[in-house]
Structure formats: C-alpha cells, structure tokens
Design an enzyme around this catalytic site. Sequence first.
Site, PDB file in Angstrom:
ATOM      1  N   VAL A  86      60.354  89.750  90.066  1.00 49.77           N
ATOM      2  CA  VAL A  86      60.397  88.902  91.260  1.00 49.77           C
ATOM      3  C   VAL A  86      59.177  89.252  92.107  1.00 49.77           C
ATOM      4  CG1 VAL A  86      61.644  88.256  93.352  1.00 49.77           C
ATOM      5  CG2 VAL A  86      62.914  88.739  91.240  1.00 49.77           C
ATOM      6  N   ALA A 110      56.602  93.003  95.309  1.00 50.48           N
ATOM      7  CA  ALA A 110      57.215  92.538  94.067  1.00 50.48           C
ATOM      8  C   ALA A 110      58.120  93.638  93.535  1.00 50.48           C
ATOM      9  CB  ALA A 110      56.147  92.177  93.040  1.00 50.48           C
ATOM     10  N   LYS A 111      58.863  93.339  92.492  1.00 49.51           N
ATOM     11  CA  LYS A 111      59.713  94.350  91.866  1.00 49.51           C
ATOM     12  C   LYS A 111      60.034  93.920  90.439  1.00 49.51           C
ATOM     13  CE  LYS A 111      61.620  98.309  93.097  1.00 49.51           C
ATOM     14  NZ  LYS A 111      60.922  99.329  93.896  1.00 49.51           N
ATOM     15  N   GLY A 112      60.111  94.910  89.543  1.00 56.56           N
ATOM     16  CA  GLY A 112      60.567  94.669  88.181  1.00 56.56           C
ATOM     17  C   GLY A 112      61.887  95.371  87.949  1.00 56.56           C
ATOM     18  N   ASP A 138      60.424 103.901  89.273  1.00 54.25           N
ATOM     19  CA  ASP A 138      61.587 103.552  90.090  1.00 54.25           C
ATOM     20  C   ASP A 138      62.793 104.129  89.378  1.00 54.25           C
ATOM     21  OD1 ASP A 138      63.783 101.567  91.328  1.00 54.25           O
ATOM     22  OD2 ASP A 138      61.998 101.458  92.584  1.00 54.25           O
TER      23      ASP A 138
END
Length: 395
Positions: free
Chosen positions: A26, A71-73, A108
């Site tokens: 996202v 953003a982030k995965g 993360d």
Amino acid sequence: MDPRNAEPLMKLTWTDPVTGAHGYLVVHSLVSGIATGGTRMRAGCTIDEVADLARGMANKTATFNLPVGGAKGGLDFDPKDPRATGVLTRFCQFLRPWLEDSWVTAEDLGVPQHLVDDVFAQLGLEQSYHAAIHRSADPARTLRRVQAGLNAPVPGGQLLGDVIGGYGVAQACLGAANTWGWTVPETTVAIQGIGTMGGGAAWYLHEAGMKVVAVADAAGTLYAPDGLDVPTLLDLRDRFGEIDRDRLPTGIQLLPRESIVSTAADIFVPAAISYALRVDNENLVKAKVVVEAANAATTPEAEAALSARGVAVIPDFIANAGAAAWAWWLLLGEVGADPADSFLRLRTEMQAKVALVLAAWTLDRVPARLTALHLASQNRPTSDVASTTPALTIP
C-alpha cells in the site's frame, strides 16, 4: 482532507505462486516520486492492516519533516516457516519496479533487516534503500555511507542500525518522564515485545536508570517489581525475540502473556503487534501514558477510552519514528557513522516532539495524536499524495 481519512494512492495484492500466501503493498503517498516504509510478515496480515500502517508512515515522514511519502508492505505468512525467505524473495522480485525507483523498505515485524538486505543482494539491488541511493549524485559513495552507519558498533555490542529504533522509543519514554517532572530512577515501565524495537527500548531505558519491571514475549510475561536485569534477559533471546525460560535469573515471576497490559507501571510500551490495545482490554491498563512502539498499537476506540480516563497515548508515528527518521538523515548525509551524533539528533528531536504533544494534553486534554497530526499537516507538502516528480536530492 483529514489525513486520517485520506485514501491511499495505491493498493496492490500479490499471490505467491508457490505457497499461495498473499502479500500486499500500500502506497499512501508519494513525495518527490518516492515513499518509505518497512515490510512485515505475520500469519493473518491483511491489506487493511497494511493500509493503516502506510497511513502511519505518511504521518511519520511528515511529522519529522522527511522529504518522502509513506508506504508499507505486508505478507500473510508465518515468519518461522522454513519457506518464509522464499516468500519474501518472490514478493520483492514481483515488486522490483517499485523497489528500484519508488519504494524504500526495511525491517518490520517478522522480517529482520539482515534478511531484507540478503534478499536485495540476491536481486542485485545491493541494499533495501536502493530506490533512494540510486538517485544520489554518487550512488557508490552514498551506499558506503549507509552501510557504515548501519554497521557502526555501539556500546553493548550491537550495531547502530539495529538499535536506533529502540533508542528512539526510549527517548520518547524519557521525554514523557522529563515533561512531567518524574524522577527517572523512580519511574517504572512495562514493555510488550522484546525483539528489535522492544529490546532496544528496554536496553536504553535500563541504561538511563528507568526501572523496567515487566517484559513480554510470545511465551508470557516476566515480572520483577524491583526491576529486571535487562542485559541478561536480552542475552537469552533467540532469533525470534523469545527469552529462554530455562536460564532465567532468580526472582522473576512468570505470568501469562496478557498480564503485561495490566502491569502496574508508569509507562506501558506496546512494542509487538498492531492493535494490542482494544476496547476489550484497554480498561486493564494501569499506566499513566502509553508509548506506541508497535505500529498501530492502539485501536481508535481504545485510544478514545484511554483518553477519557486520563491516560495519554504517544502515537506510533512519533514514538517509533526513530529508525525511519534516522535512515533518511543518513541517506541525506545529515548524520554519519558516529553513533553519538545520531543519538544526539534523535534524542533532541524525539524529546521535543513528546514535550509538544504532552503540553497540549496536560493543559487542555488535547489527545497527543491530534496535536501530532496537526504538526504533520503543517509539514506535509500540498502535493503530498499526488506528487510524482523526482525532485529529491541526495548528496
């Protein structure tokens, strides 16, 4: 538009052709054509969770006035599964165009930095900050600066890149104590999670003289009202951040994992999973302040309830921003390989922001998150979501 309700720029779902696992990217916002945010892996990870985290990253970069979007995965897969590295590698291969040009990722939950860098090396991208490094005037020099900073040794035998996030969380806790005039040795803290972030916070709080009375990992809560021997406990961790119960020092009480939430302590640090504090357990919190080391650690409903009964919540996009802010200071050449410079910069900025949001809370009961969001909105470029112009300059 209220940043809490803004729609992300892009949502993407990927299916692993080998395991069937789902992965998500996202991108909440692009600034100068680039966004930053880690990649997590846990069984049950959802695209809504990743979207929340991407929004938090956008707020984090704006709050600390970083020249990038958020953003982030995320991967819905068990990081302990022996196939996990393969899943991460295929996810990154699929997203290579983003990783080459527009998305800077990092460790993360469930994904340590060394694993991210190993995958990037396999893909020929050298380091997970590649999308930023390749924009610099001298990529080879920038890569050397980044690697030197990440691998700079700090007292205690760790590397700067591994501890800087936890150091930032510790400074958020110390900032709260200082703002309210608490004597540090008499201030108590309970920490949920003893991995990279929680373990680093525990180390630096212990070093500062604050009393860490409880820590929790996946196996349960360890409690000692007079304070835990944090360095010894950290030495007993395995690679998943779990403490070997067979070698515990004497005098430690073994409690259920959920007991960490109700521990009698001045500060509670959720540093493990998202949504750790919810409407069904926020009433158990005895702390005077919650410092969110985990991303999205408190649901909005739980935070409202905590605020109503006088518990301040320092939001994640301030408290755990240390690693992201420092990474960009390193990329931009604003700090180097000397840990003392990095610690001074982060300590100064983190404690100032905590003092700012707690002043509004103390005087007018304005929730810290609202004050922090206002700060983010002041710093956010007007073209935050829409900008795709590569204007970022990295020396």
